[in-house]
Design a protein around this motif. Structure first.
Motif, short mmCIF file in Angstrom:
data_model
loop_
_atom_site.label_atom_id
_atom_site.label_comp_id
_atom_site.label_asym_id
_atom_site.label_seq_id
_atom_site.Cartn_x
_atom_site.Cartn_y
_atom_site.Cartn_z
N LEU A 116 -1.90 2.45 -9.67
CA LEU A 116 -3.10 1.61 -9.63
C LEU A 116 -3.01 0.53 -10.69
CD1 LEU A 116 -5.70 4.47 -9.25
CD2 LEU A 116 -5.27 2.71 -7.55
N GLN A 136 -13.18 -2.26 -16.01
CA GLN A 136 -11.93 -2.63 -15.37
C GLN A 136 -12.15 -2.68 -13.85
OE1 GLN A 136 -8.62 -0.15 -16.57
NE2 GLN A 136 -9.11 -0.36 -18.74
N TYR A 137 -11.47 -3.62 -13.23
CA TYR A 137 -11.50 -3.76 -11.79
C TYR A 137 -10.15 -3.32 -11.24
CZ TYR A 137 -15.67 -6.57 -12.52
OH TYR A 137 -16.92 -7.00 -12.87
N PHE A 138 -10.21 -2.51 -10.20
CA PHE A 138 -8.99 -1.88 -9.70
C PHE A 138 -8.53 -2.46 -8.37
CE2 PHE A 138 -8.00 1.69 -12.44
CZ PHE A 138 -9.13 1.75 -13.24
N GLY A 139 -7.22 -2.46 -8.20
CA GLY A 139 -6.64 -2.76 -6.91
C GLY A 139 -6.66 -1.53 -6.02
N PRO A 140 -6.20 -1.66 -4.77
CA PRO A 140 -6.27 -0.56 -3.80
C PRO A 140 -5.23 0.53 -4.03
CG PRO A 140 -5.25 -2.46 -2.81
CD PRO A 140 -5.71 -2.90 -4.15
N GLY A 141 -4.23 0.24 -4.86
CA GLY A 141 -3.21 1.25 -5.13
C GLY A 141 -1.98 1.10 -4.26
N ARG A 197 0.83 -1.20 0.00
CA ARG A 197 0.00 0.00 0.00
C ARG A 197 0.86 1.26 0.00
NH1 ARG A 197 -5.29 -0.31 1.36
NH2 ARG A 197 -5.28 1.76 0.41
#
Lengths: 117, 113
Positions: free
Chosen positions: B90, B102-107, B9
């Protein structure tokens, strides 16, 4: 060139008031259209999407958006804003599928929403 | 539910270091993406991949490279980190065909000092 414009960098509304976030796009054909929301320190979550059909689309958390081809717009609305809606909102357009283009998205600059109690 | 995870993170690196950002998705998506996000600029595409070992440059590939050895994993590499690469990174994934989001991760918030 393809582009997305969100004219408002920052908007403040009172809790319970209505909300409209603007999105204009420049694209050679009918695009796929998306609205995403990003809470502080988090990734993006999809609110709603438009591909075809009814130009008024409903999303999660009480949001809706209307596609207006003549205005090249896809504005996001909510009738009554809650404090938890404070976040950053991104409009995005995507190309109809071309092999190896992989569904790329073009994002606007984002609109930060603040909610007053 | 689709899950996209990113290895860190928060990350702090020194100028000149080699930096690896890892992204893993669990939904067998063919396409994966790396973006950087900076205030006022929205999300800008660095690289994307539409298959294992396949990659395409996005809008701002300079200073970055990527690796996709397995379908579920897409790595972003900063060969020699610089302070102007301090940013939020991201990762996203999606199915190859069809009108899918699109599906994103938390960054990963990367700071280069």
């Amino acid at each position: 060139a393809q582009s997305v414009t969100q004219p408002d960098i920052h908007i403040t509304v009172s809790e319970g008031a209505s909300l409209e976030l603007r999105c204009n796009y420049s694209y050679g054909a009918t695009p796929y259209l998306f609205w995403y929301v990003q809470s502080p320190g988090q990734g993006l979550q999809l609110l709603l999407k438009y591909f075809s059909g009814d130009t008024l689309v409903q999303g999660i958390k009480g949001f809706e958006a209307e596609f207006k081809r003549s205005q090249s717009s896809f504005n996001l609305r909510k009738p009554s804003v809650h404090w938890s809606d404070a976040a950053e909102y991104f409009c995005a357009v995507g190309a109809r599928m071309i092999y190896n283009q992989g569904g790329k998205l073009i994002f606007g600059q984002g609109t930060e929403l603040s909610v007053k109690p | 539910d689709v899950k996209v995870t990113q290895s860190s993170r928060y990350l702090v690196k020194r100028t000149g270091e080699k930096v690896f950002l890892e992204c893993v998705q669990d939904m067998d998506h063919e396409n994966m993406f790396w973006y950087r996000q900076d205030p006022g600029l929205g999300l800008r595409l660095i690289y994307f991949s539409y298959d294992v070992k396949m990659k395409e440059k996005g809008d701002i590939p300079e200073g970055y490279s990527v690796s996709r050895e397995k379908k579920e994993r897409f790595s972003l590499i900063l060969e020699s980190a610089s302070t102007n690469q301090t940013s939020m990174y991201l990762c996203a994934s999606r199915l190859k065909q069809g009108p899918y989001e699109q599906y994103f991760g938390p960054g990963t918030r990367l700071t280069v000092t």
